[in-house]
Scaffold this motif. Structure first.
Motif, PDB file in Angstrom:
ATOM      1  N   PHE A 263      -5.912   3.284 -30.027  1.00  0.00           N
ATOM      2  CA  PHE A 263      -6.659   4.360 -30.674  1.00  0.00           C
ATOM      3  C   PHE A 263      -6.314   5.728 -30.270  1.00  0.00           C
ATOM      4  O   PHE A 263      -5.838   6.045 -29.025  1.00  0.00           O
ATOM      5  N   HIS A 264      -6.364   6.623 -31.187  1.00  0.00           N
ATOM      6  CA  HIS A 264      -6.224   7.998 -31.050  1.00  0.00           C
ATOM      7  C   HIS A 264      -7.368   8.461 -29.770  1.00  0.00           C
ATOM      8  O   HIS A 264      -8.700   7.921 -29.639  1.00  0.00           O
ATOM      9  N   GLN A 265      -6.804   9.340 -29.118  1.00  0.00           N
ATOM     10  CA  GLN A 265      -7.275   9.895 -27.958  1.00  0.00           C
ATOM     11  C   GLN A 265      -7.754   8.850 -26.795  1.00  0.00           C
ATOM     12  O   GLN A 265      -8.424   9.197 -25.596  1.00  0.00           O
ATOM     13  N   SER A 266      -7.327   7.749 -26.760  1.00  0.00           N
ATOM     14  CA  SER A 266      -7.102   6.856 -25.862  1.00  0.00           C
ATOM     15  C   SER A 266      -6.290   7.145 -24.608  1.00  0.00           C
ATOM     16  O   SER A 266      -5.462   7.921 -24.743  1.00  0.00           O
ATOM     17  N   PHE A 267      -6.575   6.539 -23.373  1.00  0.00           N
ATOM     18  CA  PHE A 267      -5.686   6.867 -22.190  1.00  0.00           C
ATOM     19  C   PHE A 267      -5.576   5.484 -21.476  1.00  0.00           C
ATOM     20  O   PHE A 267      -6.444   4.785 -21.211  1.00  0.00           O
TER      21      PHE A 267
ATOM     22  N   GLN B 284     -14.152   5.760 -24.399  1.00  0.00           N
ATOM     23  CA  GLN B 284     -12.836   6.726 -23.951  1.00  0.00           C
ATOM     24  C   GLN B 284     -13.236   7.672 -23.048  1.00  0.00           C
ATOM     25  O   GLN B 284     -14.042   8.544 -23.405  1.00  0.00           O
ATOM     26  N   GLY B 285     -12.658   7.296 -21.848  1.00  0.00           N
ATOM     27  CA  GLY B 285     -12.987   8.380 -20.776  1.00  0.00           C
ATOM     28  C   GLY B 285     -12.266   9.599 -20.800  1.00  0.00           C
ATOM     29  O   GLY B 285     -12.861  10.841 -21.094  1.00  0.00           O
ATOM     30  N   GLU B 286     -10.982   9.750 -20.726  1.00  0.00           N
ATOM     31  CA  GLU B 286     -10.020  10.954 -20.931  1.00  0.00           C
ATOM     32  C   GLU B 286     -10.329  11.513 -22.235  1.00  0.00           C
ATOM     33  O   GLU B 286     -10.050  12.667 -22.375  1.00  0.00           O
ATOM     34  N   GLY B 287     -10.618  10.586 -23.300  1.00  0.00           N
ATOM     35  CA  GLY B 287     -10.567  11.281 -24.541  1.00  0.00           C
ATOM     36  C   GLY B 287     -11.934  12.040 -24.984  1.00  0.00           C
ATOM     37  O   GLY B 287     -12.119  12.354 -26.127  1.00  0.00           O
ATOM     38  N   GLY B 288     -12.984  12.009 -24.060  1.00  0.00           N
ATOM     39  CA  GLY B 288     -14.212  12.688 -23.970  1.00  0.00           C
ATOM     40  C   GLY B 288     -15.445  12.287 -23.965  1.00  0.00           C
ATOM     41  O   GLY B 288     -16.241  12.667 -24.134  1.00  0.00           O
ATOM     42  N   VAL B 289     -15.423  11.003 -23.215  1.00  0.00           N
ATOM     43  CA  VAL B 289     -16.537  10.112 -22.758  1.00  0.00           C
ATOM     44  C   VAL B 289     -17.031   9.914 -24.206  1.00  0.00           C
ATOM     45  O   VAL B 289     -18.308  10.278 -24.546  1.00  0.00           O
ATOM     46  N   VAL B 290     -16.413   9.120 -25.242  1.00  0.00           N
ATOM     47  CA  VAL B 290     -16.728   8.783 -26.333  1.00  0.00           C
ATOM     48  C   VAL B 290     -16.907   7.259 -26.312  1.00  0.00           C
ATOM     49  O   VAL B 290     -16.208   6.519 -26.223  1.00  0.00           O
ATOM     50  N   PRO B 291     -18.224   6.907 -26.280  1.00  0.00           N
ATOM     51  CA  PRO B 291     -18.768   5.358 -26.539  1.00  0.00           C
ATOM     52  C   PRO B 291     -18.320   4.807 -27.826  1.00  0.00           C
ATOM     53  O   PRO B 291     -18.472   5.490 -28.816  1.00  0.00           O
TER      54      PRO B 291
ATOM     55  N   VAL C 120     -15.218  18.983 -22.903  1.00  0.00           N
ATOM     56  CA  VAL C 120     -16.108  18.009 -22.354  1.00  0.00           C
ATOM     57  C   VAL C 120     -16.564  18.287 -20.607  1.00  0.00           C
ATOM     58  O   VAL C 120     -15.415  18.107 -20.235  1.00  0.00           O
ATOM     59  N   ILE C 121     -17.442  18.214 -20.172  1.00  0.00           N
ATOM     60  CA  ILE C 121     -17.699  18.352 -18.691  1.00  0.00           C
ATOM     61  C   ILE C 121     -18.012  16.873 -18.254  1.00  0.00           C
ATOM     62  O   ILE C 121     -18.898  16.280 -19.185  1.00  0.00           O
TER      63      ILE C 121
END
Length: 384
Positions: free
Chosen positions: A118-122, A177-184, A351-352
């Protein structure tokens, strides 16, 4: 001049010691560490049970090679399988290595090639893990990627519905997604991903390198949301001791037989001593529930203290994995937080990211909220 390759954009700060949620730099200044080695020292620095377990193992055996039976490996694997969906574990040294193993296993077991991410995954920086990562900036400059990866928008159900064909080996995702912005990932999205795997006859790989081992208040963040075929783990698994693991369902065992995969240092007795001490701690009755409650309290306090600041767009996360979305580049705010004694991370540009030890105190959370509020208020006033 440093003799190191400059592969890291290092801060002008060198840490010399740490205890619990606190670290100290070369000048003796103390910081509240809400980075935890990027979710690695999840039980804090110098956590005594891990320290004692590794110290005891140092006096026994460090390394023998996986040609031999390793009792500590069996014990650590039993703890993981007893408390998860899995029936087998492969130990390695990092999250990227665990994801490499997962990609290999999925392709070997299914006999298919394509893996959806997925986009923005790491997923890491080795060649296969880099190819799996849905961020172009990670892949730029390294030539042709390992083929047969497809990238979809995260949290989009329609995109999963559009997948068709019998060439898919796996869908690979992060619960948050952690590196992707902390997006659940939404419950609906995670459920749909599992259903799509069944429809396509492929495996579900859940990357829990950052979310796993108690970070969200559960042993693994996917619990109660979706049942995977493969889960990868690392970071908090060793509380600072390098270790990774790939967990798999029983039906996958015939596909990873002798000669199919290996790791020279994976599962060495020292790492396994650390893993057992970590797991025995977080699996104690009530421990994970406390993490969940403390994380919810932390998020509530953050929202309450920053709700009137127009620069704070959203606070999201689960347990002790929290993202604060700012309405501009967060780098300057993060630098000022550092100056004020709080260490935090970016997650993308705006994002912090807060990754405190999961056993930090309510008082330490309160201190972090206070520093965040002070710095964010000052930034908001400066922009008026």
């Amino acid at each position: 001049m440093s003799s190191l390759f400059p592969t890291y954009a290092r801060w002008d700060l060198t840490l010399t010691e740490g205890k619990g949620a606190w670290v100290k730099d070369t000048n003796g200044k103390e910081y509240l560490d809400f980075i935890s080695g990027i979710a690695v020292c999840s039980l804090g620095h110098q956590f005594e049970p891990v320290k004692n377990a590794v110290a005891a193992q140092l006096d026994k055996l460090w390394h023998v090679s996986n040609l031999f039976g390793i009792e500590q490996q069996e014990q650590a694997a039993a703890l993981l399988t007893e408390h998860s969906f899995a029936e087998a574990v492969f130990f390695c040294n990092s999250g990227a290595e665990a994801n490499e193993a997962a990609i290999k296993l999925a392709r070997k077991h299914t006999g298919k090639g394509t893996i959806v991410t997925f986009h923005q995954s790491f997923h890491g920086r080795t060649f296969a893990a880099m190819a799996a990562t849905g961020q172009e900036k990670v892949r730029t400059g390294f030539g042709e990627m390992l083929p047969s990866f497809e990238y979809l928008p995260y949290n989009h159900l329609d995109a999963l519905d559009e997948l068709e064909g019998d060439h898919y080996a796996a869908i690979m995702l992060e619960v948050i997604q952690g590196e992707g912005g902390v997006v659940p990932g939404s419950d609906e999205f995670l459920k749909k991903a599992g259903e799509t795997c069944k429809r396509l006859g492929c495996l579900l790989i859940v990357d829990e390198v950052q979310t796993g081992i108690g970070r969200t208040g559960k042993l693994f963040a996917h619990e109660g949301k979706v049942t995977p075929d493969i889960v990868t783990s690392a970071k908090g698994l060793g509380n600072g001791f390098p270790v990774g693991a790939m967990l798999g369902s029983g039906e996958l065992i015939p596909s990873f037989q002798p000669g199919s995969h290996g790791s020279t240092f994976g599962g060495n007795p020292l790492a396994m001593a650390a893993v057992q001490a970590v797991l025995k701690t977080i699996l104690q009755p009530g421990f994970l529930e406390t993490v969940k409650e403390k994380g919810a309290h932390f998020i509530r306090e953050l929202k309450k203290e920053t709700e009137e600041l127009p620069s704070v767009l959203e606070i999201r996360g689960q347990g002790m994995m929290i993202g604060l979305e700012y309405d501009g580049p967060a780098a300057g705010v993060i630098a000022e937080l550092r100056e004020n004694g709080l260490l935090v991370l970016p997650a993308g540009e705006n994002v912090i990211r807060l990754l405190p030890p999961i056993n930090c105190t309510y008082e330490e959370c309160r201190m972090a909220v206070s520093i965040l509020k002070t710095v964010l208020e000052a930034h908001s006033k400066a922009r008026i």
